[in-house]
Write a protein that holds these residues in place. Sequence first.
Motif, PDB file in Angstrom:
ATOM      1  N   PRO A   1       3.901  14.425  16.415  1.00  0.00           N
ATOM      2  CA  PRO A   1       2.495  14.400  15.987  1.00  0.00           C
ATOM      3  C   PRO A   1       2.102  15.650  15.214  1.00  0.00           C
ATOM      4  N   GLU A   2       2.984  16.684  15.232  1.00  0.00           N
ATOM      5  CA  GLU A   2       2.622  17.912  14.526  1.00  0.00           C
ATOM      6  C   GLU A   2       3.221  18.006  13.139  1.00  0.00           C
ATOM      7  N   ILE A   3       4.129  17.119  12.804  1.00  0.00           N
ATOM      8  CA  ILE A   3       4.702  17.197  11.459  1.00  0.00           C
ATOM      9  C   ILE A   3       3.794  16.415  10.508  1.00  0.00           C
ATOM     10  N   ARG A   4       3.471  17.053   9.387  1.00  0.00           N
ATOM     11  CA  ARG A   4       2.639  16.362   8.404  1.00  0.00           C
ATOM     12  C   ARG A   4       3.469  15.363   7.622  1.00  0.00           C
ATOM     13  N   VAL A   5       2.881  14.211   7.333  1.00  0.00           N
ATOM     14  CA  VAL A   5       3.602  13.185   6.588  1.00  0.00           C
ATOM     15  C   VAL A   5       2.866  12.883   5.288  1.00  0.00           C
ATOM     16  N   ARG A   6       3.596  12.945   4.179  1.00  0.00           N
ATOM     17  CA  ARG A   6       3.061  12.530   2.876  1.00  0.00           C
ATOM     18  C   ARG A   6       4.002  11.495   2.292  1.00  0.00           C
ATOM     19  N   PHE A   7       3.580  10.861   1.204  1.00  0.00           N
ATOM     20  CA  PHE A   7       4.462   9.898   0.540  1.00  0.00           C
ATOM     21  C   PHE A   7       4.078   9.795  -0.927  1.00  0.00           C
ATOM     22  N   SER A   8       5.037   9.383  -1.746  1.00  0.00           N
ATOM     23  CA  SER A   8       4.798   9.222  -3.176  1.00  0.00           C
ATOM     24  C   SER A   8       5.965   8.423  -3.773  1.00  0.00           C
ATOM     25  N   THR A   9       5.701   7.495  -4.632  1.00  0.00           N
ATOM     26  CA  THR A   9       4.492   7.113  -5.342  1.00  0.00           C
ATOM     27  C   THR A   9       4.001   5.758  -4.851  1.00  0.00           C
ATOM     28  N   SER A  10       2.674   5.564  -4.828  1.00  0.00           N
ATOM     29  CA  SER A  10       2.133   4.259  -4.445  1.00  0.00           C
ATOM     30  C   SER A  10       1.858   3.448  -5.701  1.00  0.00           C
ATOM     31  N   HIS A  11       2.096   2.149  -5.610  1.00  0.00           N
ATOM     32  CA  HIS A  11       1.819   1.275  -6.767  1.00  0.00           C
ATOM     33  C   HIS A  11       0.558   0.467  -6.474  1.00  0.00           C
ATOM     34  N   PRO A  12      -0.399   0.468  -7.417  1.00  0.00           N
ATOM     35  CA  PRO A  12      -1.671  -0.235  -7.159  1.00  0.00           C
ATOM     36  C   PRO A  12      -1.500  -1.708  -6.802  1.00  0.00           C
ATOM     37  N   LYS A  13      -0.430  -2.351  -7.297  1.00  0.00           N
ATOM     38  CA  LYS A  13      -0.292  -3.779  -6.982  1.00  0.00           C
ATOM     39  C   LYS A  13       0.211  -3.978  -5.554  1.00  0.00           C
ATOM     40  N   ASP A  14       0.853  -2.967  -4.966  1.00  0.00           N
ATOM     41  CA  ASP A  14       1.521  -3.155  -3.672  1.00  0.00           C
ATOM     42  C   ASP A  14       0.860  -2.460  -2.492  1.00  0.00           C
ATOM     43  N   ILE A  15       0.003  -1.475  -2.726  1.00  0.00           N
ATOM     44  CA  ILE A  15      -0.543  -0.721  -1.591  1.00  0.00           C
ATOM     45  C   ILE A  15      -1.428  -1.653  -0.756  1.00  0.00           C
ATOM     46  N   THR A  16      -1.140  -1.722   0.553  1.00  0.00           N
ATOM     47  CA  THR A  16      -1.817  -2.703   1.403  1.00  0.00           C
ATOM     48  C   THR A  16      -2.871  -2.037   2.291  1.00  0.00           C
TER      49      THR A  16
END
Length: 485
Positions: free
Chosen positions: A272-287
């Motif tokens: 719970p202390e590790i920060r999570v990021r992500f890249s890249t999101s696609h506008p057609k697929d982000i739910t």
Amino acid sequence: MKQIIKDIDILGPQESAPADFLTSLESNTGKSKKLYIESYGCQMNFSDSEIVASIMKDNGFDTTADFESADVIFLNTCSIREKAEQTVRKRLSQFNSLKKDKPGITIGVLGCMAERIKEKLLEEEKLVDVVVGPDAYRDLPNLVLEAEDGNKGVNTFLSREETYADISPVRLNSNGVSAFISIMRGCDNMCSFCVVPFTRGRERSRDPHSIVKEVRELWAQGYREVTLLGQNVDSYKWSEEENNKARLNKNTEIRDVVNFADLLEMVALESPEIRVRFSTSHPKDITDQVLYTMKKYDNICKYIHLPVQSGNSRILSLMNRTYDREWYLERVAKIREILGEECGISSDMIAGFCTETEEEHQETLSLMDQVKFDFSYMFFYSERPGTLAAKKYADDIPLDTKKRRLQEIIEKQNQLSLKRNQQDIGKIQEVLVEGFSKRSEDHLRGRNSANKVVIFPKAGLKKGDYVRVRITDCTPATLFGELID
Ligand code: SAM
Ligand code: SF4
């Protein structure tokens, strides 16, 4: 470690722009040979160089920051725009003179250019000994041996399954706090301007258990933030039986599928202390499931890189992005509804795509006003041979018009970044300390949840600490603050 900041042709306002530098590196674990790697282009490439360093380490190579002392030089290349390729070609000719003095040295071109123009590289650049595409890195030690015997080492096979899931990357380009983890490879979208589907092959998702294991190891080594990487992370789809997206979609019998929201939850729960990021999101697929997962876990950063490319629906259709202006604006409205105003949103923009009119360009500016992006990576269109756009449409916008439109987009973004940053003034934000400010050793630098750089007084803190900072001032690119606790 020495980093040479090099502007290829990417314009992003952030100190932490992920895509425009070359890296040299140093490691000393007592191996007999030295490898020097330069990485160009996107974060995926930097992440791949870490896999390459790991494979070479297992085969007797330490890395070096000094190419003159290297036995092997690799350039991990990018083909996304013409200028990126030109930069690599210039660099290769600089290595020419080195080879004259040191004929035993092996020079390799890896990555997207290797995949795109392998024959040309071997013919024109006689000094290149090894040419290896993004899916063939396991073969590198053999190919280097072949080159040492005087043969050319070439492998540009594109795999349908390879994800390098079992390889522990040697962290090269890291501040010791944040690490990048590749969760998938390739891309099945066919954006008409883009060379990636041709250079990096079909979409495959990496075993989620190997991803969670990597997160656990990173945490134990002191890392406090991971960024999950893919060309289109929302399209992540994995099952025990099948990791290839196209084949998985065809097989209706497979029930147990892990999607991106599921993976995000698995990673967030790991610590719970590790920060999570992500890249890249696609506008057609982000739910919405992804957005609700982000909301549910405090350690998932409230920041989405959601490239729009253009604000005009006709141009988006020519780009084959498979969404229109209204769809994009609806997705942004949903982000605001679920994650609120403070969630950072950034974009990529292309100015002067084929047939773009002045009015259509204005629609990009008006969409930017509507969304109020925190920052953007902005480019003018560069035709890439072999892409759908190169085959179907004339690259008919004059260069000076492309550049002028790009300049207008940049100016608009600077105004919006400043406004968005001004809204943070007076707020208290959690910041993860990444190191010293570039300008002063009395100040530290970190990032808030929305991925903005924050500068604040040192006060006995160190890298990897979480601090609460009240924002007191800003520029379009940076927030400044004072410590709270
Ligand atoms: N997969 C990501 C997506 O779809 O948003 C982007 C990957 S690409 C490496 C990064 C950015 O480069 C793209 O979003 C686009 O803005 C830009 N780009 C790609 N091809 C380009 C071209 N031919 N000319 C100018 N910019 C381009
Ligand atoms: Fe290129 Fe489009 Fe795939 Fe992004 S989603 S890598 S722009 S084809």
